[in-house]
Design an enzyme around this catalytic site. Structure first.
Site, PDB file in Angstrom:
ATOM      1  N   ASP A 119      -3.141   5.196   2.381  1.00  0.00           N
ATOM      2  CA  ASP A 119      -3.081   5.864   3.681  1.00  0.00           C
ATOM      3  C   ASP A 119      -2.399   7.212   3.514  1.00  0.00           C
ATOM      4  OD1 ASP A 119      -4.231   3.784   5.269  1.00  0.00           O
ATOM      5  OD2 ASP A 119      -2.351   2.702   5.120  1.00  0.00           O
ATOM      6  N   MET A 134       0.829  -1.186   0.000  1.00  0.00           N
ATOM      7  CA  MET A 134       0.000   0.000   0.000  1.00  0.00           C
ATOM      8  C   MET A 134       0.871   1.246   0.000  1.00  0.00           C
ATOM      9  SD  MET A 134      -1.518  -2.538   1.920  1.00  0.00           S
ATOM     10  CE  MET A 134      -0.801  -2.197   3.477  1.00  0.00           C
ATOM     11  N   PRO A 135       0.461   2.273  -0.709  1.00  0.00           N
ATOM     12  CA  PRO A 135       1.178   3.543  -0.572  1.00  0.00           C
ATOM     13  C   PRO A 135       0.706   4.267   0.681  1.00  0.00           C
ATOM     14  CG  PRO A 135      -0.504   3.740  -2.250  1.00  0.00           C
ATOM     15  CD  PRO A 135      -0.531   2.325  -1.780  1.00  0.00           C
ATOM     16  N   THR A 136       1.672   4.772   1.442  1.00  0.00           N
ATOM     17  CA  THR A 136       1.388   5.602   2.600  1.00  0.00           C
ATOM     18  C   THR A 136       2.064   6.938   2.367  1.00  0.00           C
ATOM     19  OG1 THR A 136       1.292   3.696   4.072  1.00  0.00           O
ATOM     20  CG2 THR A 136       1.649   5.848   5.104  1.00  0.00           C
TER      21      THR A 136
END
Length: 101
Positions: free
Chosen positions: A78, A39-41
């Protein structure tokens, strides 16, 4: 929950009329999670003073662009916003809270 983290790419900076936003992108792979892909945060630092509605529009735009460009679902993006006082931010050895000379 354990995670593997890695920072991807350089920090990105944007400035417009004294309003700076600093962004670092971190991809986190969660183990034992319903989110099986990385996931990219986004960690975004900006001067304090923006309204809740401005922040809402900002995170919606980042989420939309991320989903379109990386092919991820919105619930996997996120975004962490950190408001910073101008007295706690300096560029070129000068605090942003100091008046121009």
């Amino acid at each position: 929950m354990r995670s593997k983290e890695r920072w991807n790419g350089p920090l990105c900076y944007a400035s417009s009329t004294g309003s700076i936003v600093r962004t670092a992108i971190k991809f986190t792979s969660q183990l034992h999670s319903s989110r099986s892909r990385a996931m990219p945060t986004f960690h975004i630092e900006l001067f304090e003073g923006r309204s809740l509605e401005q922040k809402r529009q900002f995170v919606e735009a980042i989420t939309k662009a991320t989903c379109e460009s990386l092919g991820v679902e919105p619930n996997s993006v996120d975004i962490i916003l950190t408001d910073v006082k101008r007295e706690n931010w300096a560029t070129g050895g000068r605090l942003w809270s100091e008046p121009d000379a």
